[in-house]
Scaffold this active site. Structure first.
Site, PDB file in Angstrom:
ATOM      1  N   HIS A 197     -13.085   5.526  -2.854  1.00  0.00           N
ATOM      2  CA  HIS A 197     -12.153   4.447  -2.397  1.00  0.00           C
ATOM      3  C   HIS A 197     -12.331   3.366  -2.593  1.00  0.00           C
ATOM      4  O   HIS A 197     -11.245   2.404  -2.740  1.00  0.00           O
ATOM      5  CB  HIS A 197     -11.933   4.987  -0.661  1.00  0.00           C
ATOM      6  CG  HIS A 197     -10.633   4.524  -0.089  1.00  0.00           C
ATOM      7  ND1 HIS A 197      -9.596   4.960  -0.629  1.00  0.00           N
ATOM      8  CD2 HIS A 197     -10.402   3.995   1.068  1.00  0.00           C
ATOM      9  CE1 HIS A 197      -8.388   4.406   0.069  1.00  0.00           C
ATOM     10  NE2 HIS A 197      -9.046   3.808   1.006  1.00  0.00           N
TER      11      HIS A 197
ATOM     12  N   GLU B  12      -6.325  -4.791   4.862  1.00  0.00           N
ATOM     13  CA  GLU B  12      -6.913  -3.675   4.172  1.00  0.00           C
ATOM     14  C   GLU B  12      -7.807  -4.147   3.096  1.00  0.00           C
ATOM     15  O   GLU B  12      -8.850  -3.280   2.839  1.00  0.00           O
ATOM     16  CB  GLU B  12      -5.836  -2.852   3.466  1.00  0.00           C
ATOM     17  CG  GLU B  12      -5.858  -1.571   3.263  1.00  0.00           C
ATOM     18  CD  GLU B  12      -4.710  -0.970   2.858  1.00  0.00           C
ATOM     19  OE1 GLU B  12      -3.893  -0.582   3.634  1.00  0.00           O
ATOM     20  OE2 GLU B  12      -4.549  -0.704   1.627  1.00  0.00           O
TER      21      GLU B  12
ATOM     22  N   CYS C  40      -3.808   7.114  -1.773  1.00  0.00           N
ATOM     23  CA  CYS C  40      -5.021   7.362  -2.223  1.00  0.00           C
ATOM     24  C   CYS C  40      -6.213   7.795  -1.298  1.00  0.00           C
ATOM     25  O   CYS C  40      -7.090   8.540  -1.823  1.00  0.00           O
ATOM     26  CB  CYS C  40      -5.686   5.863  -2.590  1.00  0.00           C
ATOM     27  SG  CYS C  40      -4.396   5.010  -3.314  1.00  0.00           S
TER      28      CYS C  40
ATOM     29  N   CYS D 161       0.919  -1.094   0.020  1.00  0.00           N
ATOM     30  CA  CYS D 161       0.158   0.058   0.041  1.00  0.00           C
ATOM     31  C   CYS D 161       1.071   1.309   0.035  1.00  0.00           C
ATOM     32  O   CYS D 161       1.720   1.127   0.856  1.00  0.00           O
ATOM     33  CB  CYS D 161      -0.912  -0.145   1.241  1.00  0.00           C
ATOM     34  SG  CYS D 161      -1.868   1.414   1.387  1.00  0.00           S
TER      35      CYS D 161
ATOM     36  N   THR E 218      -4.046   5.090   7.307  1.00  0.00           N
ATOM     37  CA  THR E 218      -2.845   4.934   6.289  1.00  0.00           C
ATOM     38  C   THR E 218      -2.123   5.977   6.138  1.00  0.00           C
ATOM     39  O   THR E 218      -2.367   7.106   5.882  1.00  0.00           O
ATOM     40  CB  THR E 218      -3.701   4.546   4.956  1.00  0.00           C
ATOM     41  OG1 THR E 218      -4.500   3.274   5.484  1.00  0.00           O
ATOM     42  CG2 THR E 218      -2.854   3.949   3.895  1.00  0.00           C
TER      43      THR E 218
ATOM     44  N   TYR F 230      -9.545   0.392  -4.708  1.00  0.00           N
ATOM     45  CA  TYR F 230      -9.055  -0.969  -4.505  1.00  0.00           C
ATOM     46  C   TYR F 230      -9.108  -2.015  -5.728  1.00  0.00           C
ATOM     47  O   TYR F 230      -8.285  -2.999  -5.832  1.00  0.00           O
ATOM     48  CB  TYR F 230      -9.856  -1.807  -3.561  1.00  0.00           C
ATOM     49  CG  TYR F 230      -9.556  -1.242  -2.214  1.00  0.00           C
ATOM     50  CD1 TYR F 230      -9.909   0.130  -1.776  1.00  0.00           C
ATOM     51  CD2 TYR F 230      -8.725  -1.981  -1.219  1.00  0.00           C
ATOM     52  CE1 TYR F 230      -9.526   0.630  -0.306  1.00  0.00           C
ATOM     53  CE2 TYR F 230      -8.355  -1.521   0.020  1.00  0.00           C
ATOM     54  CZ  TYR F 230      -8.652  -0.347   0.494  1.00  0.00           C
ATOM     55  OH  TYR F 230      -8.331   0.026   1.898  1.00  0.00           O
TER      56      TYR F 230
ATOM     57  N   CYS G  16      -5.175  -0.866  -7.160  1.00  0.00           N
ATOM     58  CA  CYS G  16      -3.995  -1.198  -6.198  1.00  0.00           C
ATOM     59  C   CYS G  16      -3.831  -2.514  -5.882  1.00  0.00           C
ATOM     60  O   CYS G  16      -2.878  -3.075  -5.915  1.00  0.00           O
ATOM     61  CB  CYS G  16      -3.776  -0.105  -4.868  1.00  0.00           C
ATOM     62  SG  CYS G  16      -5.345  -0.597  -3.798  1.00  0.00           S
TER      63      CYS G  16
END
Lengths: 487, 487, 487, 487
Positions: free
Chosen positions: B295, B450, B107, B103, B194, B299, B302
């Site tokens: 958000h 996550e 973001c 990560c 994060t 995912y 990433c």
């Protein structure tokens, strides 16, 4: 052979001190493995196998009557005499998984003894050898002294597309390098050795089918774990260094852990009386297969036991978080239980359907024990996923125990990481660390990767399922009903 | 506001040194977070978000033209102007996941900026407030200085069955404790933050629906990350202590890691110009919902990128083990790719189907972005399971790098842990440690937990799917075809 | 070529009457396929593809501007000019799946036309042939007359372990048996032909990679569906005979159905102007691959549309049963939607990521369209399973409509099969029959088996995923992060 | 009670002719159910339960020694005396599933008898009633005459959110409408009645927990299946009309089928001697629960047997198609076997872990039998999906048997639908039709929907799993290991 008196867990721990093992860990020789903070929790787990045998509550599961001597022995040294013995084994393993939350390391030895009892008998019957008698003598020694045996099967294997004798380095499978009048000399290594450093004895077996050209690799024997030439290199585990911190909470499960090590056999001498196979390559596969059947059964017990701990932890953290009555949480708990009990059901079924081998030893149903293990390669992963879902992200973003105990910073953690007001924040942290332990920390090796690869990787079970299922009969059934063939 | 010149990754790292942050880790205050061995790899990951913006090869993905100034800005500070911007975001995140394997933490800030651009506009339109203008000024500052923003949404939540104003401790959700002429004073905490310690700015948002009685909890603002009263407590990760050993191989991914911390707001003052919501409780949910939509899209990028690394590692270790051509291995690799690309497909689809909001900012398709994230709560777990299947047990029984480098012991590891003879043993160990890193070590937090809880736990997506799907229309379709209703 | 005027669904139906087809069904030659009760519902489904094109509400999806003539054409005859065309295709198919609840049979033709536009262009460019020009002339004819084309790809294949030229019977793949000055003569069969009997035209394509020795099998052409020598044998479907009863409720979906037939080519002559490939074996695979990519995209639309109907039916029956608010029912509905939207998301993503081919035609992203279809081989099965769970056992134990309408017996069914008191028993029966239709009746062929095998069986997608994924790049990513290779 | 002599399957069939049942089907009264082409195959399945009892090969499984009379009885009328009886039951059911490929309908009666033996004993012990004695008399009658009993539990249930006494129509659960000196009069209906029309006796039981206000609904009794006032309305099945065609191949399984019917109790009189519960509402749940436990065990046998047939069919069609050695096909067959054996393992485990109830009857382990059935609600669906994958699309596009036998058209089917050259085309068609039968035709009701809903829908098992699991103990295990509580 010397008489070693071991009755309790503590006596077991003391017995380990007498060995002169060569153990390496983090680049150094370990002088005193028994008290090493990385190693000790794994010894504690084995010790529980002694303690339950002394607890009247568990006597029926944890002990048995030796068919050799008529004396009460620890079930881990017992040869199964009926299907009830097989069923009790599964229940004992579930109990120990529940009590320790980790791999307690003693099944491999038990499964090795039982497999050898079947296969050495067969070898003698077919080849006129004397392995069974030797084995029985050895078994008496193990039972009489209640020893922990490391069952050493897995070779490093090198390039897996090549057979033992085809490897660039001939030592990538353990082999006989010399046959002498008084015994054999072996060289090689065994890897992923569960509980190796915590054992009194090492029982070596081949790891796969052998052909004539692999004759030197078809070898089985037993030696004391501190025999000259044996070197143990300790396997590291996820989060192992936390044991070196001066902490308890952050360990998740401070008392217990599992253990794996690689063992190097640097030209080790084995006297003939301890040799159970030496070149009879056609019996390599039967020994692997029999051991694997027993060991795949084992997982139906121990992993269900660890599953119980994880389910209990998930329910508890849900309560601490104030969400235990939410329907989706309850449903996930049901799913975890469903999967966990399916594993156990498979363990029970292959035991109840076990049958007597010519040696008199009872063997599990091979197809069903493979079914059992194959489910174990899947369901613990889903159980972990669900536990992580229920636990919430705090499980992996939690600051350290040292911060929690720091006078300046700890108060913030105490204040802000509180869940249900009736529950101390510390309890919540402890429960999260236990879930972390099993799902990605010290215990994850045992609950997940061992579930995947222990007793054979998933493909090994698939091959066995293909072999054991009676496909011809199923084809006949279909052809009859389709009107293609008469019954 | 001061002008900070940041262009390269190195300049970014240097910029962090100027902050006066209060960071706690392992029970101690960290004097120099930038060079702390536990923290630095996570800073390196953020630095890559600068480096790609300077690489002509990635310019189209990693930079954009600011709609405010017409100047080129880092895409992480950009407000999406069309669906292509949304698609490029996903592709950029996949690229960075591939390059870092972890990560990279930036973001959340990007998604916060975009969500605030939509919702402050709506607030002003409906309530006559001036938040949008304030926000735009702030945005110019962030874009002009290319800052890293920590998007701080998740409150500790205490007892989850209770609303913010019902908690035993009123601070368990961050709240306004004082309104002053020049600004507000806030108290509380944000957890699972994060990249918090690697940020220049902290953007606070509420974490859930608020009612009138929760008014003080409906608060959003931005402050420099070293503002007086902010305390950071570093979250520990699986295997974090390995970074304190003098090793490289055992880290698996020595350069990069993720980071989470809890932030304590110990009565922090925020001037009005930096406040974007202060009591408008009916806009708490739109802000949460808009942020979550962005958000959950993230995912799809990433995690597909990290998935690429894990797939690459699995194929490589299969080659090192000599089994890459086995049909069951190839099939598992296909399955890993299938799952990984499904995640990516969902990320692309919610972007391509995005639409313009009244503010001019483009928003993803909310239903599809929830579908995307919901698949991410499942598929990485199965991808990891398959990687662990392919890797073999050595991944978790491997002795330490220090043993491997030990003159006496290392030779045994080198000899016995060799796979394909053409591949150095060290390469095999490195690849196994990378897989361990992602599946149960330092990277597992990012790739698994996550994936589960980031941007909302699975149940959050299920609630959104239930809300966003047009069930009435589907019922009509069925009733028409069944002959119950006319069209 | 003759001008056929078709605008409405009704005109389409009438146009079919003019054909002189040889259709066999239940052992008899069908004189009038259009009004045959088994066949007519499948014609009705195709007719909807005309009706939506006349509905202003759907004009944007259902029609397009021909790049050849600049005139408005039915999208089913359109060549994709940009990614928006690809996206609209998916949305149109979802709409039609929603409106009919079955396979409406017209996508295969659309996908054949688009594939031929790409591949004939390539062939001409590489081989100097004139296929593209021929094809464009043919396309004008199809667009101008708004014709339904049957895309005929799948050969019977005989022994699947053998190539076309190796089969015991050389006709098991369709082949050129004679080349003449004026055209070719072909023999063979195409099976599983969706909508064959409802088509004006048949477009033949090869079904697999061909080598030099399979040259005669590399053949593509278009002919009117009533060409001399064509014989259609109608495929039976689950519950097809219910259409011959005088019932409506028991059909579940009385208006619409799908259709598959096998077509026999009994030495059929094809003039050169209609031939698009004749021996260019190296282009067999590109044609198959391009067609498959388009057709695998299609399933991301149509099956999501049928999924919508089934979800609507499941929610409705839950309401009729009085359980719609139960948390486990709601959760299952969410899961059905999640799976259904994942399919759709994949369909959208491969469209949005499409790109221009040298011919100017836009092609979907091949990897993502395979991902799309591969999910379709799984998710509809789980959606059906959940629908059956929600529906309850009555779905398959329900007595017949004739009993329900019987004066003596019907009253008992009416009394005892009532659910929610506000809902007529008949509505409940109708909804159960609709679910039966899709899950195991007439519609199950389309929703399940076609989802499995249409556009290629699962393994076909797995092979493509293996080919299309850039594994070398993924290995590099892993080796870089593991410290084995420099970037 | 009259002595009926039944020994063989044929005698059983003849015995059915003597009944005067009121059976309705397709809107008409059926004069002769025994020879009705829709019904007869389901009778044939039951007949096999007699034939195996006469086959020395199966004597051990198919017969038992009555604990009442010491005489040999058909196991379907036997009361389990030990865990071996429970295990043999599962094995017998698997055998019959293999031999018929369908539901053979006789388990419900067996499970009803065993449940009543436990619960009537308990009732008498707690309430001083005389039900057990009555039941034992009845049991002797059933054993002595080897009767088929229909176990009638499921009420129509109306609005499922309401209790029996709350329904708009009080008859939506079967109830006592009158208590007389000589007996009771009941009204209502039982739905989804497996094998109802093929039974000699109907054993009625309540379907759920009852409260005091539902007293009249707490009723259990046994009556001859042709008792005045009973009306049977035959449930239709997928593809049922094919049995009315003059075909064999197209049926897939021409000999055997299952059967479900709804039974209307139009004010039926039951003499006291046949009443086993009349108002003791607190025993409604124990009876449901005990019956369900037995019946959920049953599925671990019968469905594994049908699974064997489907696996055999899948392997055979793979051979006919020439793909049996393809690795992905073999892998799918392994997966089918794995799932099928997991079901069986669960059936065996709940039997082997059974225990003695106060009545002397052995009861299965309730948790494990729920685990068993819950897996049955999932795995047959996946087994079917894999079978359909292997079978190929021809399974659902195959033209009719009448076309195949048509002199003009059949030759084309024979030529073009041939697979492996050594296998007659007809064999291939037969095997495809068998797979169609089980996956979406006549047999799908039994293999899929019955697997889902028979013996309780999935949610019923989840509720039981939640109840039966010892969660408090699991919490304690976790708290101990986490250091929160002492052991």
């Amino acid at each position: 052979m010397p008489k070693i008196t071991i009755k309790t867990g503590n006596e077991y721990v003391e017995s380990l001190r007498k060995r002169k093992m060569k153990v390496h860990l983090f680049g150094e020789k370990v002088k005193n493995p028994v008290d090493h903070p990385i190693i000790r929790p794994s010894i504690n787990s084995v010790a529980v196998t002694y303690d339950v045998a002394n607890d009247p509550k568990y006597e029926d599961l944890a002990t048995a009557i030796s068919h050799l001597t008529g004396e009460k022995v620890n079930r881990f040294t017992h040869i199964h005499q009926n299907t009830q013995d097989l069923v009790k084994k599964v229940k004992l393993l579930r109990l120990l998984g529940q009590k320790t939350g980790v791999c307690f390391q003693r099944c491999v030895g038990m499964d090795s003894l039982n497999a050898l009892s079947c296969v050495t008998f067969e070898m003698d019957r077919k080849l006129g050898t004397e392995y069974y008698e030797r084995f029985i003598e050895y078994l008496k020694y193990v039972q009489g002294n209640d020893l922990v045996c490391c069952g050493a099967m897995t070779d490093p294997k090198g390039d897996r597309s090549l057979r033992p004798s085809e490897q660039a380095d001939p030592d990538l499978y353990l082999r006989i390098v010399e046959q002498r009048d008084d015994g054999i000399v072996v060289r090689g290594s065994k890897v992923h050795q569960t509980g190796a450093v915590n054992s009194h004895e090492v029982i070596v077996m081949p790891t796969r089918t052998m052909r004539k050209e692999d004759k030197d690799y078809a070898v089985s024997f037993a030696i004391p774990s501190d025999t000259e030439g044996l070197i143990y290199i300790y396997g590291r585990q996820s989060c192992d260094l936390r044991k070196l911190e001066d902490v308890e909470i952050d360990l998740g499960n401070a008392r217990y852990s599992g253990q794996e090590a690689m063992i190097v056999f640097d030209d080790v001498f084995v006297p003939w009386k301890s040799v159970f196979m030496a070149g009879e390559y056609e019996f390599a596969w039967p020994l692997v297969n029999t051991f694997s059947a027993y060991h795949r059964q084992s997982y139906g017990g121990c992993k269900a036991g660890v599953g119980d701990v994880l389910i209990g932890a998930a329910v508890t953290i849900a309560e601490y978080n104030g969400v235990a009555r939410a329907s989706h949480i309850r449903d996930k708990i049901v799913e975890m239980n469903h999967l966990n009990e399916t594993i156990y059901a498979c363990g029970i079924s292959c035991s109840a359907e076990g049958c007597k081998t010519p040696s008199g030893t009872y063997l599990v149903d091979i197809l069903l024990s493979n079914i059992c293990k194959h489910n174990v390669t899947r369901f613990p992963y889903e159980i972990v996923r669900l536990a992580e879902d229920i636990a919430g992200a705090l499980m992996v973003t939690l600051p350290s125990e040292k911060d929690f105990k720091n006078p300046e910073i700890g108060k913030y953690m105490d204040k802000y990481l509180k869940g249900d007001k009736a529950v101390p924040t510390e309890s919540r942290l402890r429960m999260l660390r236990l879930i972390e332990n099993i799902s990605m920390g010290l215990g994850a090796v045992g609950y997940q990767i061992e579930s995947m690869h222990g007793a054979g990787s998933p493909q090994a079970q698939r091959i066995m399922i293909e072999r054991e299922v009676n496909i011809e009969r199923k084809k006949k059934l279909a052809k009859f009903l389709a009107g293609i063939e008469k019954e």
